[in-house]
Write an enzyme that holds these catalytic residues in place. Sequence first.
Site, short mmCIF file in Angstrom:
data_model
loop_
_atom_site.label_atom_id
_atom_site.label_comp_id
_atom_site.label_asym_id
_atom_site.label_seq_id
_atom_site.Cartn_x
_atom_site.Cartn_y
_atom_site.Cartn_z
N ASP A 13 0.63 -1.73 0.23
CA ASP A 13 0.07 -0.05 -0.29
C ASP A 13 0.70 1.42 0.07
O ASP A 13 0.40 2.44 0.73
CB ASP A 13 -1.18 0.18 1.19
CG ASP A 13 -1.68 -1.33 1.24
OD1 ASP A 13 -2.74 -1.70 0.09
OD2 ASP A 13 -2.06 -2.00 2.37
N LYS A 16 2.29 1.92 -5.25
CA LYS A 16 2.81 1.97 -6.40
C LYS A 16 1.73 1.87 -7.53
O LYS A 16 2.19 1.89 -9.29
CB LYS A 16 2.86 -0.08 -6.40
CG LYS A 16 3.95 -0.26 -5.12
CD LYS A 16 3.86 -1.38 -4.81
CE LYS A 16 3.49 -2.32 -4.24
NZ LYS A 16 2.78 -2.33 -2.81
N GLY A 40 -4.38 -4.78 -4.55
CA GLY A 40 -5.55 -3.45 -4.56
C GLY A 40 -4.54 -2.26 -5.01
O GLY A 40 -4.18 -1.97 -4.42
N HIS A 41 -4.26 -1.86 -6.23
CA HIS A 41 -4.03 -1.01 -6.47
C HIS A 41 -4.60 0.26 -6.70
O HIS A 41 -5.16 0.16 -7.87
CB HIS A 41 -2.48 -1.33 -7.70
CG HIS A 41 -1.64 -2.33 -7.14
ND1 HIS A 41 -0.85 -2.83 -7.95
CD2 HIS A 41 -1.49 -3.02 -6.18
CE1 HIS A 41 0.04 -3.29 -7.10
NE2 HIS A 41 -0.05 -3.80 -6.66
N GLN A 225 2.23 -5.72 -2.81
CA GLN A 225 2.45 -6.45 -1.56
C GLN A 225 3.61 -5.79 -1.76
O GLN A 225 4.06 -4.54 -2.67
CB GLN A 225 2.63 -7.81 -1.50
CG GLN A 225 1.73 -7.91 -0.85
CD GLN A 225 0.74 -9.13 -2.66
OE1 GLN A 225 1.72 -9.56 -3.23
NE2 GLN A 225 -0.52 -8.58 -2.79
P1 IMP Z 1 -2.82 -12.99 2.18
O1 IMP Z 1 -1.25 -12.08 1.48
O2 IMP Z 1 -4.07 -12.47 1.43
O3 IMP Z 1 -2.12 -14.16 2.95
O4 IMP Z 1 -1.82 -12.15 3.48
C1 IMP Z 1 -1.02 -11.96 4.10
C2 IMP Z 1 -0.82 -10.44 4.70
O5 IMP Z 1 -0.10 -10.08 3.45
C3 IMP Z 1 -1.86 -9.93 5.48
O6 IMP Z 1 -0.76 -8.71 6.59
C4 IMP Z 1 -1.94 -8.67 4.55
O7 IMP Z 1 -2.98 -7.95 5.59
C5 IMP Z 1 -0.80 -8.41 3.46
N1 IMP Z 1 -1.36 -8.49 2.69
C6 IMP Z 1 -1.08 -8.80 1.22
N2 IMP Z 1 -1.99 -8.44 -0.05
C7 IMP Z 1 -1.11 -7.17 0.47
C8 IMP Z 1 -1.34 -5.73 -0.64
O8 IMP Z 1 -1.16 -6.28 -0.66
N3 IMP Z 1 -1.09 -4.85 0.67
C9 IMP Z 1 -1.14 -4.77 1.76
N4 IMP Z 1 -0.41 -6.03 2.67
C10 IMP Z 1 -1.04 -6.46 1.83
#
Ligand code: IMP
Length: 429
Positions: A13, A16, A40-41, A225
């Site tokens: 977040d 990007k 989520g971009h 991420q």
């Molecule tokens: P997962 O990727 O859904 O398995 O989540 C694992 C961890 O990564 C959690 O703490 C999510 O909140 C975090 N996370 C996954 N995708 C994002 C992203 O795009 N932005 C911020 N945090 C993310």
Amino acid sequence: MALLIVVGTQWGDEGKGKIIDLLSEFAHVIVRFQGGSNAGHTLVVEGEKFIFHLIPSGILHKGKRSVIGSGVVVDPHVLTDEIDSLKTKGYFQDDSQLLLSEEAHLIFPYHKLIDTGRERNRTREKIGTTGRGIGPAYEDIAARCGIRVIDLLNEKIFRTKLEETLSQKNYYLTHVLQNDSVELEPLFHEYMGYRKRLQKYVTNTSLFLAQQMDEGKNIIFEGAQGSLLDINHGTYPYVTSSNTVAGNACSGSGIGPTKINFVLGVTKAYTTRVGGGPFPTELSDEIGIRLRERGGEYGATTGRPRRCGWFDAVAIKHSIRLNGLGGLAITKLDTLAGLETIKICTAYHVGNDVIDEFPASSELLARCHPIYEEMEGWQEEISGAKEISQLPLAAQNYLKRIEELAQTPIDIISVGAQRNETILLRTIL
Ligand code: IMP
């Protein structure tokens, strides 16, 4: 030809989407190489807000090609929804703009049920996954029982693989997670529907990228991420299930590392985190709330409020090394306006020790207390600034200090959500 990798340096977040959208103007191809619809971009174009979960942000630019690489785990339900929504809004009218790797793995409803079921049953601190099935899908890749986009194209092969996998998944869902099972027939037909919709985009994207390179095209690799969520180098186990660092741009898209020209790290002017896990500079006071509200810090995928805190230079130095960053894009500087003072964490206290390297152990990181430098804040709104000299002196000093601590130049400063609310200091593509 230039190949640029853009990654997040914090816990995701970082903004990007906006930076990639901006740089897409100078690129021919934009590639996603890891993650899935957990990302989520968000970007705002002419006042309209877009949130992309799978399609690279460059799709909004006519004539640019958007590639979903082999390292991405693709939820076809999300992808077809995203395609529909873009087309309805008048974008992505030319289907040749999107290419989907035949090697990418598919996400199925059982991945999501396993993801959420595991979180529910977890007795230790929750990971806080997005529930999009990302971890279970990457597990299947490593366990060699994943089902790929190329399998979807052959009804017989797809059915055989789905039948075999589903019987194992249903056993796990019902016996271990005490969940409902997933029925084969409706699932099979649902995915045959996706085949119809998606097959025109499916191709050998590694080959496509090689051809584009031969033609001298500029390519951006769009990370999802952030580096602190990397499966190997992040705050394990409070991480996502893929390698989010720049090195994975090559394996996740099927190109060689010798071709890369530059790696840009997108860094928010403060820090945020969604989900569980240690966060040394987290603010649970009114300043944290202020950052959340001013910065609109709510998850683009799940809507969850993001945890907010001061800039952490220890974490950034870790990211710079992991990614081999050549430059930084500092985002959301405008959110900091109106604060009396601003803090930067330069090291951590753990018991009687002082450390300035990011620890591998999440348990140790949870015991780290930030050591801060305090800087003067600024009161003026800065979104109209077009050059660095138009920023208040205190904002300029803040950026200078970040550059000094990071020992990496700042190339881009974002002072608002709109494309034109950006100060470009150096041409990177
Ligand atoms: P997962 O990727 O859904 O398995 O989540 C694992 C961890 O990564 C959690 O703490 C999510 O909140 C975090 N996370 C996954 N995708 C994002 C992203 O795009 N932005 C911020 N945090 C993310």
